[in-house]
Design a protein around this motif. Structure first.
Motif, PDB file in Angstrom:
ATOM      1  N   THR A 472       0.845  -1.193   0.000  1.00  0.00           N
ATOM      2  CA  THR A 472       0.000   0.000   0.000  1.00  0.00           C
ATOM      3  C   THR A 472       0.881   1.243   0.000  1.00  0.00           C
ATOM      4  O   THR A 472       2.017   1.209   0.477  1.00  0.00           O
ATOM      5  CB  THR A 472      -0.919   0.045   1.234  1.00  0.00           C
ATOM      6  N   LEU A 473       0.329   2.326  -0.534  1.00  0.00           N
ATOM      7  CA  LEU A 473       1.023   3.612  -0.570  1.00  0.00           C
ATOM      8  C   LEU A 473       0.099   4.657   0.024  1.00  0.00           C
ATOM      9  O   LEU A 473      -1.013   4.853  -0.461  1.00  0.00           O
ATOM     10  CB  LEU A 473       1.393   3.985  -2.012  1.00  0.00           C
ATOM     11  N   LYS A 474       0.555   5.307   1.098  1.00  0.00           N
ATOM     12  CA  LYS A 474      -0.265   6.306   1.780  1.00  0.00           C
ATOM     13  C   LYS A 474       0.457   7.648   1.786  1.00  0.00           C
ATOM     14  O   LYS A 474       1.684   7.718   1.783  1.00  0.00           O
ATOM     15  CB  LYS A 474      -0.551   5.876   3.218  1.00  0.00           C
ATOM     16  N   LEU A 475      -0.336   8.713   1.807  1.00  0.00           N
ATOM     17  CA  LEU A 475       0.201  10.076   1.773  1.00  0.00           C
ATOM     18  C   LEU A 475      -0.332  10.858   2.960  1.00  0.00           C
ATOM     19  O   LEU A 475      -1.528  10.829   3.251  1.00  0.00           O
ATOM     20  CB  LEU A 475      -0.201  10.773   0.469  1.00  0.00           C
ATOM     21  N   LYS A 476       0.574  11.568   3.633  1.00  0.00           N
ATOM     22  CA  LYS A 476       0.206  12.499   4.695  1.00  0.00           C
ATOM     23  C   LYS A 476       0.916  13.823   4.390  1.00  0.00           C
ATOM     24  O   LYS A 476       2.139  13.880   4.362  1.00  0.00           O
ATOM     25  CB  LYS A 476       0.638  11.964   6.061  1.00  0.00           C
ATOM     26  N   SER A 477       0.115  14.883   4.147  1.00  0.00           N
ATOM     27  CA  SER A 477       0.730  16.132   3.702  1.00  0.00           C
ATOM     28  C   SER A 477      -0.188  17.307   3.984  1.00  0.00           C
ATOM     29  O   SER A 477      -1.419  17.164   4.013  1.00  0.00           O
ATOM     30  CB  SER A 477       1.048  16.054   2.203  1.00  0.00           C
ATOM     31  N   GLU A 478       0.439  18.482   4.188  1.00  0.00           N
ATOM     32  CA  GLU A 478      -0.263  19.751   4.303  1.00  0.00           C
ATOM     33  C   GLU A 478       0.512  20.792   3.519  1.00  0.00           C
ATOM     34  O   GLU A 478       1.746  20.735   3.431  1.00  0.00           O
ATOM     35  CB  GLU A 478      -0.390  20.193   5.767  1.00  0.00           C
ATOM     36  N   LEU A 479      -0.215  21.751   2.969  1.00  0.00           N
ATOM     37  CA  LEU A 479       0.446  22.813   2.217  1.00  0.00           C
ATOM     38  C   LEU A 479       1.420  23.566   3.109  1.00  0.00           C
ATOM     39  O   LEU A 479       1.078  23.983   4.214  1.00  0.00           O
ATOM     40  CB  LEU A 479      -0.600  23.779   1.639  1.00  0.00           C
ATOM     41  N   GLY A 480       2.636  23.722   2.606  1.00  0.00           N
ATOM     42  CA  GLY A 480       3.648  24.483   3.333  1.00  0.00           C
ATOM     43  C   GLY A 480       4.311  23.737   4.469  1.00  0.00           C
ATOM     44  O   GLY A 480       5.187  24.291   5.133  1.00  0.00           O
ATOM     45  N   LYS A 481       3.934  22.479   4.706  1.00  0.00           N
ATOM     46  CA  LYS A 481       4.509  21.730   5.820  1.00  0.00           C
ATOM     47  C   LYS A 481       5.183  20.437   5.388  1.00  0.00           C
ATOM     48  O   LYS A 481       5.552  19.624   6.220  1.00  0.00           O
ATOM     49  CB  LYS A 481       3.431  21.422   6.860  1.00  0.00           C
ATOM     50  N   GLY A 482       5.312  20.209   4.109  1.00  0.00           N
ATOM     51  CA  GLY A 482       5.988  19.017   3.644  1.00  0.00           C
ATOM     52  C   GLY A 482       5.052  17.833   3.491  1.00  0.00           C
ATOM     53  O   GLY A 482       3.844  17.921   3.742  1.00  0.00           O
ATOM     54  N   SER A 483       5.617  16.702   3.058  1.00  0.00           N
ATOM     55  CA  SER A 483       4.837  15.500   2.776  1.00  0.00           C
ATOM     56  C   SER A 483       5.560  14.276   3.315  1.00  0.00           C
ATOM     57  O   SER A 483       6.784  14.272   3.449  1.00  0.00           O
ATOM     58  CB  SER A 483       4.630  15.334   1.263  1.00  0.00           C
ATOM     59  N   THR A 484       4.785  13.236   3.616  1.00  0.00           N
ATOM     60  CA  THR A 484       5.325  11.937   4.017  1.00  0.00           C
ATOM     61  C   THR A 484       4.595  10.861   3.230  1.00  0.00           C
ATOM     62  O   THR A 484       3.379  10.716   3.329  1.00  0.00           O
ATOM     63  CB  THR A 484       5.150  11.686   5.517  1.00  0.00           C
ATOM     64  N   PHE A 485       5.352  10.114   2.414  1.00  0.00           N
ATOM     65  CA  PHE A 485       4.816   8.976   1.680  1.00  0.00           C
ATOM     66  C   PHE A 485       5.215   7.704   2.426  1.00  0.00           C
ATOM     67  O   PHE A 485       6.401   7.488   2.694  1.00  0.00           O
ATOM     68  CB  PHE A 485       5.364   8.937   0.254  1.00  0.00           C
ATOM     69  N   VAL A 487       5.316   3.706   2.315  1.00  0.00           N
ATOM     70  CA  VAL A 487       5.263   2.533   1.443  1.00  0.00           C
ATOM     71  C   VAL A 487       5.301   1.286   2.330  1.00  0.00           C
ATOM     72  O   VAL A 487       6.264   1.075   3.061  1.00  0.00           O
ATOM     73  CB  VAL A 487       6.444   2.516   0.458  1.00  0.00           C
ATOM     74  N   THR A 488       4.252   0.477   2.273  1.00  0.00           N
ATOM     75  CA  THR A 488       4.183  -0.768   3.044  1.00  0.00           C
ATOM     76  C   THR A 488       4.194  -1.934   2.069  1.00  0.00           C
ATOM     77  O   THR A 488       3.371  -2.000   1.154  1.00  0.00           O
ATOM     78  CB  THR A 488       2.913  -0.811   3.911  1.00  0.00           C
ATOM     79  N   LEU A 489       5.168  -2.859   2.271  1.00  0.00           N
ATOM     80  CA  LEU A 489       5.347  -3.985   1.357  1.00  0.00           C
ATOM     81  C   LEU A 489       5.452  -5.290   2.139  1.00  0.00           C
ATOM     82  O   LEU A 489       5.882  -5.289   3.298  1.00  0.00           O
ATOM     83  CB  LEU A 489       6.625  -3.805   0.525  1.00  0.00           C
ATOM     84  N   PRO A 490       5.088  -6.420   1.523  1.00  0.00           N
ATOM     85  CA  PRO A 490       5.340  -7.710   2.168  1.00  0.00           C
ATOM     86  C   PRO A 490       6.848  -7.934   2.322  1.00  0.00           C
ATOM     87  O   PRO A 490       7.634  -7.534   1.449  1.00  0.00           O
ATOM     88  CB  PRO A 490       4.725  -8.730   1.203  1.00  0.00           C
ATOM     89  N   ARG A 491       7.245  -8.556   3.426  1.00  0.00           N
ATOM     90  CA  ARG A 491       8.675  -8.830   3.618  1.00  0.00           C
ATOM     91  C   ARG A 491       9.201  -9.767   2.529  1.00  0.00           C
ATOM     92  O   ARG A 491      10.358  -9.680   2.134  1.00  0.00           O
ATOM     93  CB  ARG A 491       8.927  -9.452   4.988  1.00  0.00           C
ATOM     94  N   ARG A 492       8.322 -10.678   2.057  1.00  0.00           N
ATOM     95  CA  ARG A 492       8.714 -11.597   0.988  1.00  0.00           C
ATOM     96  C   ARG A 492       7.634 -11.588  -0.082  1.00  0.00           C
ATOM     97  O   ARG A 492       6.486 -11.909   0.193  1.00  0.00           O
ATOM     98  CB  ARG A 492       8.903 -13.020   1.540  1.00  0.00           C
ATOM     99  N   TRP A 493       8.016 -11.206  -1.303  1.00  0.00           N
ATOM    100  CA  TRP A 493       7.056 -11.175  -2.407  1.00  0.00           C
ATOM    101  C   TRP A 493       7.006 -12.544  -3.066  1.00  0.00           C
ATOM    102  O   TRP A 493       8.031 -13.186  -3.295  1.00  0.00           O
ATOM    103  CB  TRP A 493       7.457 -10.125  -3.431  1.00  0.00           C
ATOM    104  N   THR A 494       5.791 -12.998  -3.383  1.00  0.00           N
ATOM    105  CA  THR A 494       5.609 -14.234  -4.141  1.00  0.00           C
ATOM    106  C   THR A 494       4.644 -13.973  -5.278  1.00  0.00           C
ATOM    107  O   THR A 494       4.000 -12.924  -5.355  1.00  0.00           O
ATOM    108  CB  THR A 494       5.047 -15.361  -3.244  1.00  0.00           C
ATOM    109  N   GLU A 495       4.504 -14.949  -6.158  1.00  0.00           N
ATOM    110  CA  GLU A 495       3.618 -14.804  -7.314  1.00  0.00           C
ATOM    111  C   GLU A 495       2.166 -14.581  -6.884  1.00  0.00           C
ATOM    112  O   GLU A 495       1.391 -13.941  -7.581  1.00  0.00           O
ATOM    113  CB  GLU A 495       3.693 -16.050  -8.204  1.00  0.00           C
ATOM    114  N   ASN A 496       1.789 -15.107  -5.715  1.00  0.00           N
ATOM    115  CA  ASN A 496       0.406 -15.003  -5.264  1.00  0.00           C
ATOM    116  C   ASN A 496       0.132 -13.732  -4.478  1.00  0.00           C
ATOM    117  O   ASN A 496      -0.986 -13.502  -4.018  1.00  0.00           O
ATOM    118  CB  ASN A 496       0.041 -16.211  -4.392  1.00  0.00           C
TER     119      ASN A 496
END
Length: 501
Positions: A472-485, A487-496
């Motif tokens: 998942t990709l989430k955004l937390k941001s306000e004008l003039g105060k910067g942004s934080t993206f 990124v949450t990923l599985p520790r191990r990626w598989t085909e499924n």
């Protein structure tokens, strides 16, 4: 006579069953009483262990305070005072808790009062040495500490606490013995109850065997239903995969077909440029040959030059539109290729990868006086190219959309649990209006002032990659105060692996 025997047997069976249940109820009541008593014994044992543990913590915090005092006397470093200041309240809090736990024991109250007086004396001695050190009288402070008063107080405190702990240990032994006796009786009663349960249970075996057959039939029916559901899910999944591949093929075909006329337009544009040069070169020659018509040629110069300017402007518009359309098509082709590319999972050292990305943007960062900091990051098993594209894009955007009023500060942090890893890319840049938080992830969409080059593709590509990797990709941001993206990923990626977003 047989009839009388049969009647007595029929009466005896419910009577025996009733007697068995009555006995079982009696054993159950006795078991509940013993369980309640065992619980009381367990609470008493736990109470004693808590008191011992809290008194050990009192002594530990006193030693911690003494260590902080001596560290400050020898170094005058304030961090030792932090330990000293934390240890005092902690020791007092533990002593207060012990008082609450032993409020029903008058003898223990007197012992705790004595311990508290000794603690107060020790803290007074340590406070005095620290005050002397703060006043600059280090020699006087050390002489004061080298006296026997502090050591005697600490020895007295240790002996008092150890005596109380030993006394609680004696209580612990007595309570353990009582708990063991209760457990033995509970075991005996439980065995009797188990035997009775076996006897009573034997009477119900026939009924149970009949129920087993019914449950087996129901289980088989449920298995058939589950198998059908699994097949339905497989079919639906296959349909979705096929539809997704069809969409990707459509995007690829449309993009490819759009490029052909663009190539023709670009060719004709080049011919128009060449034709324009020939036309105006010829006009120049004719004007040179018609010297006798200079006045007339001069009168016609302005319309010709205007025509050339309009011609150039039209060509410029055509070329600009073509270039923009070409960039958009290339972006669609890129997304289509990425959607069809096979991932190759491998273990990735995120510290090494982010360090490489930092070196790549180091020149730009130096020009902007920006600073990129990378914390210790957890490793992840995934596709290296996709991971590199994600974080390169996020860091590039953070540099691109900084504020002119202050240098950019970009930080990359991360943490992990058993199944997932999360990374935060934070900056102090322009920020994004909350109304545009979803818009910036859409293809060809941008937010804020459009003063930087770009087509609104990067974040859409990033989110597509993250979702394809099951994250998942989430955004937390306000004008003039910067942004934080985030990124949450599985520790191990598989085909499924697929995203739940």
């Amino acid at each position: 006579m047989p009839t009388s025997f049969s009647t007595n047997r029929n009466l005896a069976q419910p009577l025996l069953l009733l007697a068995g249940f009555a006995l079982l109820i009696g054993i159950s009541i006795g078991t509940l009483w013993l369980v309640d008593r065992a619980a009381d014994d367990a609470r008493s044992v736990a109470h004693t262990l808590r008191v011992q543990d809290m008194m050990s913590n009192v002594l530990l915090n006193m030693r911690r305070a003494e260590a902080g005092q001596r560290g400050y006397l020898f170094t005058e470093a304030s961090r030792y005072l932090d330990d000293y200041n934390d240890a005092g309240p902690a020791a007092e809090e533990q002593l207060r808790l012990v008082r609450e736990q032993t409020a029903d024991n008058p003898r223990r109250k007197g012992e705790l009062d004595a311990i508290e007086r000794t603690m107060n004396g020790k803290f007074a001695e340590m406070d005095r040495s620290i005050e002397l050190t703060k006043a600059g009288n280090r020699d006087a402070a050390r002489t004061f500490v080298l006296g026997d008063r502090g050591r005697e107080l600490m020895n007295d405190l240790r002996q008092q606490i150890e005596k109380l702990i030993d006394d609680e240990g004696r209580l612990l032994t007595e309570r353990n013995e009582a708990s063991q006796r209760t457990n033995r009786w509970l075991l005996i009663l439980t065995i009797l109850g188990a035997a009775l349960v076996v006897v009573v249970g034997g009477i119900a075996v026939l009924l149970m065997r009949r129920n087993v057959a019914q449950r087996e039939a129901a289980r088989q029916e449920l298995a058939v239903i589950n198998a059908n559901l699994e097949r339905i899910v497989e079919f639906r999944t296959a349909d979705l995969v096929e539809a997704n591949e069809e969409i990707q093929r459509f995007a690829y075909i449309v993009s490819h077909d759009l490029r052909s006329p663009l190539v023709n337009i670009m060719g004709f544009t080049s011919e128009l440029e060449a034709l324009r040069k020939d036309i105006f070169d010829e006009i120049g020659k004719l004007r040179a040959q018609l010297d006798e018509l200079n006045a007339h040629a001069a009168a016609q110069a302005t319309p010709v030059e205007t025509l050339g300017k309009d011609f150039d402007e039209a060509l410029g518009f055509i070329k600009t539109s073509i270039a923009k359309m070409d960039r958009l098509i290339n972006a669609v082709l890129k997304l289509s290729r990425e959607g069809r590319r096979q991932f190759n999972p491998e273990t990735i050292d995120m510290n090494e990868m982010l360090g490489s990305i930092e070196q790549t943007v180091a020149h730009r960062a130096a020009e902007q006086e920006a600073k990129v900091t990378i914390d210790d990051l957890p490793a992840v098993e995934s596709d290296r190219l996709a991971i590199e594209q994600i974080f390169s894009n996020l860091i590039d955007n953070a540099l691109k959309y900084g504020r002119t009023s202050e240098p950019s500060r970009i930080a990359v942090t991360g943490h992990a649990n058993a199944a997932y890893v999360s990374f935060d890319v934070s900056d102090n840049g322009r920020g994004i209006d909350p109304h545009d938080h979803q818009r910036v992830f859409e293809l060809f969409r941008r937010s804020g002032v459009q003063d930087k080059p770009g087509e609104g593709i990067g974040l859409a590509h990033v989110r597509a990659l993250v979702r394809r990797m099951g994250g998942t990709l989430k955004l937390k941001s306000e004008l003039g105060k910067g942004s934080t993206f985030t990124v949450t990923l599985p520790r191990r990626w598989t085909e499924n692996t697929r995203s739940i977003a």
